[in-house]
Design a protein around this motif. Structure first.
Motif, PDB file in Angstrom:
ATOM      1  N   MET A   1       8.182  10.117   3.285  1.00 30.34           N
ATOM      2  CA  MET A   1       9.315   9.302   2.811  1.00 30.34           C
ATOM      3  C   MET A   1       9.910   9.891   1.535  1.00 30.34           C
ATOM      4  O   MET A   1      11.126   9.964   1.381  1.00 30.34           O
ATOM      5  N   LEU A   2       9.042  10.300   0.617  1.00 30.86           N
ATOM      6  CA  LEU A   2       9.527  10.849  -0.645  1.00 30.86           C
ATOM      7  C   LEU A   2      10.213  12.203  -0.436  1.00 30.86           C
ATOM      8  O   LEU A   2      11.120  12.573  -1.187  1.00 30.86           O
TER       9      LEU A   2
ATOM     10  N   ALA B   1       3.831   8.233   2.916  1.00 32.28           N
ATOM     11  CA  ALA B   1       4.487   8.168   1.607  1.00 32.28           C
ATOM     12  C   ALA B   1       5.066   9.539   1.237  1.00 32.28           C
ATOM     13  O   ALA B   1       6.193   9.630   0.737  1.00 32.28           O
ATOM     14  N   VAL B   2       4.310  10.584   1.502  1.00 27.27           N
ATOM     15  CA  VAL B   2       4.793  11.944   1.214  1.00 27.27           C
ATOM     16  C   VAL B   2       6.060  12.226   2.019  1.00 27.27           C
ATOM     17  O   VAL B   2       7.062  12.718   1.492  1.00 27.27           O
TER      18      VAL B   2
ATOM     19  N   ILE C   1      -1.390   6.270   5.096  1.00 24.48           N
ATOM     20  CA  ILE C   1      -0.417   5.721   4.138  1.00 24.48           C
ATOM     21  C   ILE C   1       0.085   6.820   3.197  1.00 24.48           C
ATOM     22  O   ILE C   1       1.282   6.965   2.954  1.00 24.48           O
ATOM     23  N   PHE C   2      -0.838   7.618   2.683  1.00 20.35           N
ATOM     24  CA  PHE C   2      -0.414   8.710   1.795  1.00 20.35           C
ATOM     25  C   PHE C   2       0.459   9.716   2.537  1.00 20.35           C
ATOM     26  O   PHE C   2       1.447  10.216   2.012  1.00 20.35           O
TER      27      PHE C   2
ATOM     28  N   ALA D   1       0.843  -1.202   0.000  1.00 14.46           N
ATOM     29  CA  ALA D   1       0.000   0.000   0.000  1.00 14.46           C
ATOM     30  C   ALA D   1       0.879   1.253   0.000  1.00 14.46           C
ATOM     31  O   ALA D   1       0.588   2.239  -0.682  1.00 14.46           O
ATOM     32  N   LEU D   2       1.963   1.196   0.734  1.00 13.89           N
ATOM     33  CA  LEU D   2       2.878   2.331   0.804  1.00 13.89           C
ATOM     34  C   LEU D   2       3.578   2.565  -0.535  1.00 13.89           C
ATOM     35  O   LEU D   2       3.709   3.696  -1.010  1.00 13.89           O
TER      36      LEU D   2
ATOM     37  N   LEU E   1       4.211  19.020  -0.531  1.00 10.57           N
ATOM     38  CA  LEU E   1       2.994  18.361  -0.044  1.00 10.57           C
ATOM     39  C   LEU E   1       2.992  18.201   1.472  1.00 10.57           C
ATOM     40  O   LEU E   1       1.947  17.955   2.070  1.00 10.57           O
TER      41      LEU E   1
ATOM     42  N   ASN F   1       2.867  13.914  -9.745  1.00 12.87           N
ATOM     43  CA  ASN F   1       3.725  15.092  -9.903  1.00 12.87           C
ATOM     44  C   ASN F   1       4.254  15.189 -11.327  1.00 12.87           C
ATOM     45  O   ASN F   1       4.351  16.272 -11.900  1.00 12.87           O
TER      46      ASN F   1
ATOM     47  N   ARG G   1     -10.236  26.339   5.653  1.00 11.01           N
ATOM     48  CA  ARG G   1      -9.788  25.384   4.631  1.00 11.01           C
ATOM     49  C   ARG G   1      -8.312  25.031   4.851  1.00 11.01           C
ATOM     50  O   ARG G   1      -7.932  23.871   4.857  1.00 11.01           O
TER      51      ARG G   1
ATOM     52  N   ARG H   1      -6.908  21.286   6.196  1.00 15.48           N
ATOM     53  CA  ARG H   1      -5.964  20.491   5.400  1.00 15.48           C
ATOM     54  C   ARG H   1      -4.724  20.135   6.217  1.00 15.48           C
ATOM     55  O   ARG H   1      -4.230  19.007   6.141  1.00 15.48           O
TER      56      ARG H   1
ATOM     57  N   LYS I   1      -9.790  24.678  -6.586  1.00  7.84           N
ATOM     58  CA  LYS I   1      -9.846  25.161  -5.190  1.00  7.84           C
ATOM     59  C   LYS I   1      -8.542  25.851  -4.860  1.00  7.84           C
ATOM     60  O   LYS I   1      -7.497  25.456  -5.339  1.00  7.84           O
ATOM     61  N   GLY I   2      -8.626  26.866  -4.000  1.00  6.85           N
ATOM     62  CA  GLY I   2      -7.461  27.713  -3.723  1.00  6.85           C
ATOM     63  C   GLY I   2      -6.379  27.103  -2.941  1.00  6.85           C
ATOM     64  O   GLY I   2      -6.242  26.151  -2.393  1.00  6.85           O
TER      65      GLY I   2
ATOM     66  N   ILE J   1       1.829   6.584  -6.914  1.00 10.70           N
ATOM     67  CA  ILE J   1       0.789   7.543  -7.320  1.00 10.70           C
ATOM     68  C   ILE J   1       1.322   8.972  -7.200  1.00 10.70           C
ATOM     69  O   ILE J   1       1.155   9.801  -8.101  1.00 10.70           O
ATOM     70  N   LEU J   2       1.982   9.261  -6.080  1.00 13.44           N
ATOM     71  CA  LEU J   2       2.476  10.626  -5.856  1.00 13.44           C
ATOM     72  C   LEU J   2       3.539  10.998  -6.892  1.00 13.44           C
ATOM     73  O   LEU J   2       3.527  12.110  -7.430  1.00 13.44           O
ATOM     74  N   LEU J   3       4.442  10.079  -7.174  1.00 13.48           N
ATOM     75  CA  LEU J   3       5.495  10.358  -8.169  1.00 13.48           C
ATOM     76  C   LEU J   3       4.888  10.605  -9.543  1.00 13.48           C
ATOM     77  O   LEU J   3       5.241  11.558 -10.240  1.00 13.48           O
TER      78      LEU J   3
ATOM     79  N   PHE K   1       9.641  17.704  -4.941  1.00 15.80           N
ATOM     80  CA  PHE K   1       8.206  17.906  -5.169  1.00 15.80           C
ATOM     81  C   PHE K   1       7.384  17.527  -3.943  1.00 15.80           C
ATOM     82  O   PHE K   1       6.383  18.170  -3.627  1.00 15.80           O
TER      83      PHE K   1
ATOM     84  N   ALA L   1       1.161   4.088  -2.897  1.00 16.95           N
ATOM     85  CA  ALA L   1       0.943   5.506  -2.596  1.00 16.95           C
ATOM     86  C   ALA L   1       2.105   6.343  -3.133  1.00 16.95           C
ATOM     87  O   ALA L   1       1.905   7.406  -3.734  1.00 16.95           O
ATOM     88  N   LYS L   2       3.322   5.855  -2.939  1.00 15.49           N
ATOM     89  CA  LYS L   2       4.488   6.594  -3.434  1.00 15.49           C
ATOM     90  C   LYS L   2       4.465   6.676  -4.955  1.00 15.49           C
ATOM     91  O   LYS L   2       4.786   7.720  -5.546  1.00 15.49           O
TER      92      LYS L   2
END
Lengths: 74, 554
Positions: B387-388, B384-385, B380-381, A31-32, B398, A43, B362, B366, A73-74, A38-40, B394, A35-36
């Protein structure tokens, strides 16, 4: 616009690599990694409209309420 | 506490207990940072103001500790910014830790050419004490301690406030009531109003510790650290070698137990190391909420600060936004009290500050979702952020350990005059933007913002406002003072210089450019050339006069 036409030349190779990526990993580790990944990729794509389309397509036919149609969204 | 002794302010018997009740233009309920700021602003404008507070001291514990650049600039206008900055500590570096290592650090890298830094840290009690002292210098204000508001009734244009004191109850009247009685706002309850939104199921322990150490003046955020597994923590320096420590506890924690020194000490020792020498000054357990009232105006009661809106603490958007509420409202009240503007100007407070509150809600919601992820996938997300982020720039964008308070740009405000189609302005200073500071020289010192104080100001680049217009603008029912940049030709305007061209660059100014600023230093309108009719029209839009003219014509 999200490209959903075939775009990966060696698609079987890609699919195998994707599966191999998770070899020997626990569900939690997988899962981790997902997730990584997806993020890569997100971007790399960068385009908010494309990402939103992809998120909506990913959510299709999965339970719950559909995603609200995207707005900036802002 | 070792470093601060709460002052005990004297209670005096109110004359209203025996005499006829007096009528005030404005009563402020609550002498916290926001209520005190409101009273100072009104008193500086020459408006009589009565402040009522149920206690007789300042904040117990440090509570709000980060004061933003915009809040400091507002307090500069109110004569107390310098004291805060001198006493507070400035910081620019933040570090993010995940598990047992640092992931990255960041520097707020303050742009040069501003009087005030992005942030200073200072305990709320010091800020309140300075505000109380500043208010005491102003002849138009009266501050009554141990005077608790117990009832509010409104009839027509009169607000009657019932007050309870150690000597009994009395009633007092006002044209307007500023409700600054904090997050729990008893007055909001008395008026049967609600703040709607989200309550987070989590608890945080905050502790102030006194520590002489070589820890740098930085903001350190930990996610899932070895000394506090699966939770987050924060360390931040304040004045007098006091440090703020925040520990996420989770929803199941027992607040009364967690506050006990025997529970706090092991956590702190694990965080700071066995050799750290420190004492606990104050500790509290809190939960938080992100919600606001649907409208900040209820008849003649005007809600400001936490009474009107609540945010989670990540990002320092509570007290700082409350001070901006006050900055937005007080000049409007002055114009309405002097019958120079219609009540629509008061309604614009609601429009502008609910917009700002939504932005703050808002942003802090967040941050809360990142710091305290709800659910497995969210966690998990988040991980992951983090770790990256160690290797990939980039992902650092986040990471959200709090998006620090910046003032809202009121881009859709009904008070703005839109740019003319052919004016071709570049850059950030669109109508509705709070003025950005710049180094200048002139009779009132070396910073632009000191020239935009009090009332409306027309900032003109070059001697483009003729002498007769400078005089006429100064004499009009709502005076506009002209500040002229460069060109010493005598027009009667206040002349400043822009030695490095920073001012012109920040405002995308060309010879002839004029900016009209509101009394709260927001850009109201701007043009490439001076035209008195357009200045009048922009002002009429603010005061509601143009709407009246249109209605009468219809």
């Amino acid at each position: 616009m999200l490209n959903t036409e075939p775009n990966i030349a060696a698609s079987d190779d890609f699919y195998q690599e994707l599966i191999d990526l998770h070899r020997d990993l626990s569900d939690e580790e997988s899962a981790l990694v997902n997730a990584k990944l997806i993020l890569l990729l997100a971007n790399h794509i960068g385009d908010a409209a494309v990402l939103r389309e992809a998120m909506q397509a990913a959510r299709e036919e999965v339970g719950g309420t559909p995603l609200p149609l995207g707005e900036e969204k802002g | 506490m070792k470093t601060y002794t709460n002052p005990v302010y004297p209670y005096t018997r109110a004359a209203d207990l025996s005499g006829a009740p007096r009528r005030w233009p404005v009563i402020v309920a609550g002498a916290g940072p926001v209520g005190l700021t409101a009273a100072i602003d009104l008193a500086q404008r020459g408006i009589d103001v009565l402040v009522l507070d149920d206690d007789n001291t300042v904040s117990v514990g440090s509570r709000a500790i980060c004061w933003s650049k915009r809040a400091l600039e507002i307090l500069d206008r109110l004569g107390c910014g310098e004291r805060l900055v001198k006493k507070g500590v400035e910081w620019n570096v933040g570090r993010i830790f995940f598990r047992d290592e640092q992931v990255f650090d960041f520097n707020l890298l303050p742009e040069t050419g501003h009087r005030r830094p992005a942030f200073i840290n200072l305990q709320q009690y010091w800020v309140e004490q300075f505000l109380v002292e500043r208010l005491g210098e102003l002849p138009h204000a009266e501050l009554r301690w141990k005077n608790k508001v117990v009832g509010v009734t409104e009839r027509g244009d009169d607000v009657t406030v019932k007050v309870s004191t150690p000597d009994g109850e009395y009633s007092v009247h006002a044209d307007w009531l500023i409700v600054a009685d904090g997050a729990k706002s008893p007055i909001r309850g008395m008026l049967v109003l609600e703040a709607e939104g989200q309550v987070f199921r989590d608890r945080f322990l905050i502790a102030d510790i006194h520590m002489t150490s070589d820890f740098p003046t930085e903001r350190w955020s930990w996610f899932d650290p070895p000394f506090h597994r699966n939770q987050s923590a924060l360390l931040h320096r304040q004045a007098d070698n006091v440090w703020r420590v925040d520990f996420q506890l989770g929803w199941e924690a027992d607040p009364e137990e967690e506050k006990k020194p025997e529970h706090i000490m092991p956590r702190l020792k694990a965080m700071l190391g066995d050799t750290a020498d420190f004492e606990i000054e104050w500790a509290s357990v809190y939960t938080f909420q992100c919600r606001r009232m649907r409208s900040f105006r209820q008849g003649r009661s005007l809600f400001v600060g936490d009474a009107a809106h609540l945010v989670s603490p990540f990002g320092a958007r509570g007290a700082n936004s409350g001070i901006q509420d006050v900055d937005n409202l007080m000049w409007k009240l002055e114009l309405v009290l002097k019958q120079r503007a219609t009540l629509t100007l008061i309604d614009s407070y609601d429009v502008e500050r609910t917009f700002a509150a939504d932005e703050n809600i808002r942003a802090t919601t967040r941050s809360t979702d990142f710091i305290t992820p709800k659910g497995k996938t969210s966690r998990i997300f988040r991980d992951a952020v983090l770790m990256l982020a160690k290797r990939h720039p980039f992902a650092r964008r986040l990471v959200n350990a709090g998006r620090l308070s910046v003032p809202a740009v009121l881009r859709d405000s009904p008070l703005n005059t839109p740019d003319a189609a052919n004016s071709e302005f570049e850059g950030a200073m669109i109508p509705g933007t709070p003025a950005v500071d710049a180094p200048v020289t002139g009779p009132r010192g070396d910073w632009l913002l000191a020239y935009l104080e009090g009332g409306f100001t027309l900032l003109a680049f070059g001697a483009v406002v003729p002498e007769s217009n400078v005089a006429a603008l100064a004499r009009s029912p709502i005076p506009i003072s002209v500040v002229q940049v460069g060109d010493r030709s005598t027009t009667g305007a206040c002349v400043i210089e822009d030695p490095d061209g920073v001012l012109a660059a920040r405002y995308d100014a060309k010879p002839g450019t004029c900016y009209l600023f509101r009394p709260d230093q927001h850009v109201c309108a701007r043009w490439r050339a001076f035209d008195p009719a357009r200045v009048r029209a922009a002002l009429a839009r603010v005061t509601g006069e143009s709407a009246m003219v249109e209605r009468e014509a219809a």
